[in-house]
Design a protein around this motif. Structure first.
Motif, mmCIF file in Angstrom:
data_model
loop_
_atom_site.group_PDB
_atom_site.id
_atom_site.type_symbol
_atom_site.label_atom_id
_atom_site.label_comp_id
_atom_site.label_asym_id
_atom_site.label_seq_id
_atom_site.Cartn_x
_atom_site.Cartn_y
_atom_site.Cartn_z
ATOM 1 N N GLY A 123 0.753 -1.430 0.183
ATOM 2 C CA GLY A 123 0.161 0.026 0.064
ATOM 3 C C GLY A 123 0.967 1.232 -0.023
ATOM 4 O O GLY A 123 1.938 1.199 -0.477
ATOM 5 N N GLN A 124 0.471 2.327 0.489
ATOM 6 C CA GLN A 124 1.167 3.495 0.446
ATOM 7 C C GLN A 124 2.198 3.815 1.359
ATOM 8 O O GLN A 124 3.106 4.467 0.938
ATOM 9 C CB GLN A 124 -0.025 4.546 0.759
ATOM 10 N N ASP A 125 2.398 2.965 2.333
ATOM 11 C CA ASP A 125 3.300 2.968 3.212
ATOM 12 C C ASP A 125 4.511 2.292 2.623
ATOM 13 O O ASP A 125 5.907 2.642 2.636
ATOM 14 C CB ASP A 125 3.290 2.219 4.551
ATOM 15 N N THR A 126 4.395 1.057 2.016
ATOM 16 C CA THR A 126 5.260 0.297 1.231
ATOM 17 C C THR A 126 5.843 0.967 -0.046
ATOM 18 O O THR A 126 7.121 1.143 -0.469
ATOM 19 C CB THR A 126 5.085 -1.051 1.107
ATOM 20 N N ASP A 127 4.867 1.828 -0.760
ATOM 21 C CA ASP A 127 5.228 2.543 -1.765
ATOM 22 C C ASP A 127 6.129 3.798 -1.390
ATOM 23 O O ASP A 127 7.187 3.890 -2.034
ATOM 24 C CB ASP A 127 3.877 3.345 -2.394
ATOM 25 N N ALA A 128 5.870 4.269 -0.274
ATOM 26 C CA ALA A 128 6.928 5.261 0.267
ATOM 27 C C ALA A 128 8.338 4.706 0.319
ATOM 28 O O ALA A 128 9.272 5.507 0.087
ATOM 29 C CB ALA A 128 6.257 5.958 1.541
ATOM 30 N N PHE A 129 8.138 3.759 1.121
ATOM 31 C CA PHE A 129 9.666 3.165 1.600
ATOM 32 C C PHE A 129 10.336 2.741 0.108
ATOM 33 O O PHE A 129 11.488 2.993 0.312
ATOM 34 C CB PHE A 129 9.404 1.848 2.263
ATOM 35 N N LEU A 130 9.691 2.254 -0.710
ATOM 36 C CA LEU A 130 10.346 1.788 -2.103
ATOM 37 C C LEU A 130 10.871 2.974 -2.731
ATOM 38 O O LEU A 130 11.696 2.834 -3.467
ATOM 39 C CB LEU A 130 9.266 0.846 -2.940
ATOM 40 N N VAL A 131 10.312 4.029 -2.692
ATOM 41 C CA VAL A 131 10.564 5.402 -3.202
ATOM 42 C C VAL A 131 12.118 5.714 -2.740
ATOM 43 O O VAL A 131 13.292 5.847 -3.353
ATOM 44 C CB VAL A 131 9.733 6.311 -3.149
ATOM 45 N N CYS A 331 22.685 4.973 -15.855
ATOM 46 C CA CYS A 331 21.877 4.784 -17.154
ATOM 47 C C CYS A 331 21.140 3.491 -16.644
ATOM 48 O O CYS A 331 19.845 3.394 -17.120
ATOM 49 C CB CYS A 331 22.483 4.730 -18.612
ATOM 50 N N ARG A 332 21.792 2.429 -16.634
ATOM 51 C CA ARG A 332 21.195 1.413 -16.397
ATOM 52 C C ARG A 332 20.170 1.206 -15.082
ATOM 53 O O ARG A 332 19.049 0.794 -15.419
ATOM 54 C CB ARG A 332 22.103 -0.053 -16.142
ATOM 55 N N GLN A 333 20.632 1.616 -14.061
ATOM 56 C CA GLN A 333 19.494 1.615 -13.023
ATOM 57 C C GLN A 333 18.739 2.737 -12.957
ATOM 58 O O GLN A 333 17.427 2.747 -12.416
ATOM 59 C CB GLN A 333 20.432 2.096 -11.734
ATOM 60 N N SER A 334 18.839 3.621 -14.024
ATOM 61 C CA SER A 334 17.589 4.722 -14.184
ATOM 62 C C SER A 334 16.296 4.134 -14.662
ATOM 63 O O SER A 334 15.337 4.746 -14.548
ATOM 64 C CB SER A 334 17.905 5.641 -15.244
ATOM 65 N N GLN A 335 16.452 2.792 -15.159
ATOM 66 C CA GLN A 335 15.179 2.281 -15.336
ATOM 67 C C GLN A 335 14.134 2.125 -14.224
ATOM 68 O O GLN A 335 13.035 2.110 -14.501
ATOM 69 C CB GLN A 335 15.542 0.576 -15.834
ATOM 70 N N VAL A 336 14.951 1.807 -13.086
ATOM 71 C CA VAL A 336 14.038 1.836 -11.923
ATOM 72 C C VAL A 336 13.417 3.245 -11.877
ATOM 73 O O VAL A 336 12.182 3.182 -11.325
ATOM 74 C CB VAL A 336 14.828 1.314 -10.711
ATOM 75 N N LEU A 337 14.015 4.324 -11.980
ATOM 76 C CA LEU A 337 13.645 5.654 -11.924
ATOM 77 C C LEU A 337 12.378 5.633 -12.733
ATOM 78 O O LEU A 337 11.209 6.239 -12.322
ATOM 79 C CB LEU A 337 14.261 6.565 -11.997
ATOM 80 N N ILE A 338 12.500 5.197 -14.039
ATOM 81 C CA ILE A 338 11.473 5.575 -14.896
ATOM 82 C C ILE A 338 10.043 4.652 -14.222
ATOM 83 O O ILE A 338 9.122 4.915 -14.368
ATOM 84 C CB ILE A 338 11.860 5.055 -16.317
ATOM 85 N N GLU A 339 10.394 3.777 -13.979
ATOM 86 C CA GLU A 339 9.337 2.638 -13.564
ATOM 87 C C GLU A 339 8.529 3.267 -12.379
ATOM 88 O O GLU A 339 7.153 3.316 -12.548
ATOM 89 C CB GLU A 339 9.827 1.337 -13.021
ATOM 90 N N ARG A 340 9.202 3.880 -11.327
ATOM 91 C CA ARG A 340 8.593 4.304 -10.298
ATOM 92 C C ARG A 340 8.130 5.628 -10.525
ATOM 93 O O ARG A 340 6.640 6.161 -10.002
ATOM 94 C CB ARG A 340 9.524 4.329 -9.009
#
Length: 605
Positions: A123-131, A331-340
């Motif tokens: 939920g929103q708590d885990t979303d906040a942590f995963l950011v 650049c490779r890890q920025s895939q995660v930035l784009i996803e989130r």
């Protein structure tokens, strides 16, 4: 004990015979221009010549394994100079140790994700942590797994080569003195800056997050990982260049233990912030498990090789090389930035579903890369010594084996996704609806696992020579552009599934560009031949996934379905791989047979 390079096995490539630890009955070696052979206790055993005095080991022929020994067969200590080519037995044992500890670390990573799902749901708590979790994900890629290692391992390999040639002073210690203090200061400065700029970081990364304050608190705690991961990555690269793999392979065990302990100890009072505290504690543990081994290795007195003394190289890293390496990893890890970024505007739980699916789907890729983790220092050392052909043969073999392993895992993930997610996560706050959504995303992620693995193997080849090259950065930037465009285009109609499809497509484009650019820019891999080799396990994996998916749906129990689907995938993949002549499958089966025989011998003798 860690595997060492002194096994009396036939070397993987031409070179001097490997060293082995002498048994107690062996007489001390006598100095002299020509070593004298030891008397053989058997009439048909080949003589084993003694090493020159001071070497601390005995040089054996490839047939020396037939001679009896009064010493058990544990892994002996690694010789201090590491100037011999590694044997196949050493590489196999190092890969087994690395893979075994990495499996334990991956399992603890699953326990960590299971604990996060059980305690806090999706939920929103885990979303906040995963950011906030984005920081340790980036730091692990930049400072431990890819970026820093690509620059440091070739640098340490060159220093070790100069040391073996009799360079004045100690090039290894000079490299540490010239790089470690500056890098540590840079890591600390970046970590502090990220902690101060946490509100701006969260707002830029996830503008649609309903509770940014929680994400800011977690980000400030996880920002400490920049320093701890940087030091852990430095120790790991130095130890791997010295062909010591035990401590570097154990770091994620310590890391995940720290996070899981913190969540259960502090979760009742601090909520999901306890996971961020665990990240900070786990990072310190990663440094702690390696530092004693590195200090011990640097204190060990070197033995200079005979010959004219060479001039020690500079104790500093190549700045253009560092720039290209870090930009590629970024650049490779920025895939995660784009996803989130894209998923932050979707309903609550979307970021969590993407995270859980990605963590499980990437396990086959992580395991398939273990051999490359061991052989990257070997390739770098071969290039440092001018043995291009040996490096090419090693890279081609790594590509074949890694592709076969990851495709077997990808087929299993596609066939058994609902059963895997249900068994791993469906308990507590993680519902059946979460399982269905995560499994769907994971199947799409699995389509990009071959691209992820090929990218990891190939980019090591580009940077193994220790020279700056911008081609990998351009290839990764092209893949990121594809990921961004497809993700934005498919978000409205496909949601999180579209984001996963964009990830798989983008990394596949990057892998294709990296393979096409091999040759003058990297180790001269024979690209047409490798494409033919890769097509065989791809066909076997496609058929195995279909057969395994059908078998997994027959039992009602998720555990029975996973067992049936996994067994079907394995049997079909192996049979088709052998029928099609897949070299990676044959090499993997040969390794399994060898390890099985050795295990049986150890248990039954």
């Amino acid at each position: 004990m860690a595997p060492t390079e002194s096994d009396p096995a036939t070397p993987a490539e031409p070179g001097p015979a490997p060293h082995t630890k002498p048994g107690p009955p062996a007489a001390p070696a006598e100095p002299g221009p020509t070593p004298q052979p030891e008397p053989s206790p058997e009439p048909h055993a080949k003589p084993v010549p003694a090493a020159p005095a001071g070497s601390g080991s005995v040089i054996t022929s490839s047939d020396a394994r037939s001679a009896p020994s009064t010493t058990p067969d544990p892994a002996p200590l690694t010789p201090p100079d590491h100037h011999r080519p590694p044997t196949r037995r050493f590489l196999a044992r190092a890969a087994v140790v690395t893979a075994s500890l990495s499996v334990v670390g991956a399992l603890l990573g699953l326990v960590r994700d299971q604990s996060l799902a059980r305690l806090f749901g999706a939920g929103q708590d885990t979303d906040a942590f995963l950011v906030a979790w984005t920081l340790p994900e980036f730091a692990a890629t930049l400072l431990i797994e890819d970026g820093l290692a690509f620059a440091l391992i070739p640098a340490f390999s060159r220093a070790l080569a100069r040391r073996a040639q009799g360079a004045a002073g100690d090039p290894v210690r000079a490299l540490v003195a010239g790089t470690l203090p500056r890098l540590a200061l840079a890591f600390a400065a970046v970590g502090g800056l990220l902690a101060l700029a946490a509100p701006q970081f969260v707002a830029a990364l996830a503008p649609g997050l309903p509770d940014p304050g929680l994400a800011v608190d977690c980000t400030r705690l996880t920002a400490t990982c920049v320093l701890s991961f940087g030091l852990a990555g430095y120790c790991s690269a130095a130890l791997r260049a010295h062909r010591r793999f035990l401590a570097p392979a154990a770091i994620y065990i310590a890391y995940n233990l720290g996070i899981v302990t913190a969540m259960y100890a502090l979760g009742g009072h601090w909520g999901v912030r306890s996971a961020a505290v665990g990240v900070a504690a786990g990072g310190c543990l990663m440094v702690g498990v390696q530092l004693p081994f590195l200090v011990s290795g640097l204190r060990r007195r070197r033995t200079a090789a005979a010959g004219p003394a060479a001039v020690a190289g500079p104790g500093a890293l190549d700045v253009p090389l560092m720039a290209t390496v870090l930009l590629f990893a970024l650049c490779r890890q920025s895939q995660v930035l784009i996803e989130r970024f894209l998923a932050s505007g979707l309903p609550a739980g979307a970021i969590s579903h993407l995270n859980y699916a990605q963590k499980v789907a990437q396990i086959p890729m992580t395991l398939s890369m273990m051999l490359c983790t061991v052989t990257f220092p070997v390739v770098a050392r071969a290039l440092a010594e001018g043995h291009t052909e040996r490096a090419r043969a090693r890279v081609e073999r790594d590509l074949a084996v890694a592709a076969g392993l990851v495709l077997l895992g990808a087929a299993t993930v596609v066939a058994c996704a609902p059963q895997l997610i249900g068994l791993l996560f469906q308990r507590g706050a993680f519902t059946a609806q979460d399982t269905a959504a995560t499994a769907e995303v994971m199947r799409v992620y699995a389509l990009g696992l071959l691209g992820q693995t090929l990218t990891g193997v190939l980019v090591r080849s580009y940077f193994s020579a220790g020279r700056a090259t911008w081609y990998p950065v351009g290839a990764m930037a092209a893949g990121i552009a594809v990921t961004s465009w497809i993700g934005a285009w498919s978000l409205g109609s496909w949601g999180v599934t579209g984001i996963a499809a964009a990830n798989a497509t983008g990394i596949t484009v990057t892998a294709a560009l990296l393979l096409a650019g091999m040759g003058r820019r990297s180790v001269p891999v024979r690209v047409p031949r490798m494409l033919r080799e890769l097509s065989r396990p791809v066909r076997a994996a496609a058929v195995a996934a279909l057969a395994g998916g059908f078998a997994a749906r027959l039992p009602a129990s998720p555990l029975a379905g996973l067992a049936a689907g996994g067994a079907t995938v394995t049997v079909v993949f192996v049979l088709l791989g052998r029928a099609l002549g897949d070299l990676g499958c044959a090499a993997a089966l040969c390794t399994v047979r060898t390890l099985t025989r050795r295990l049986a011998h150890a248990l039954l003798r």
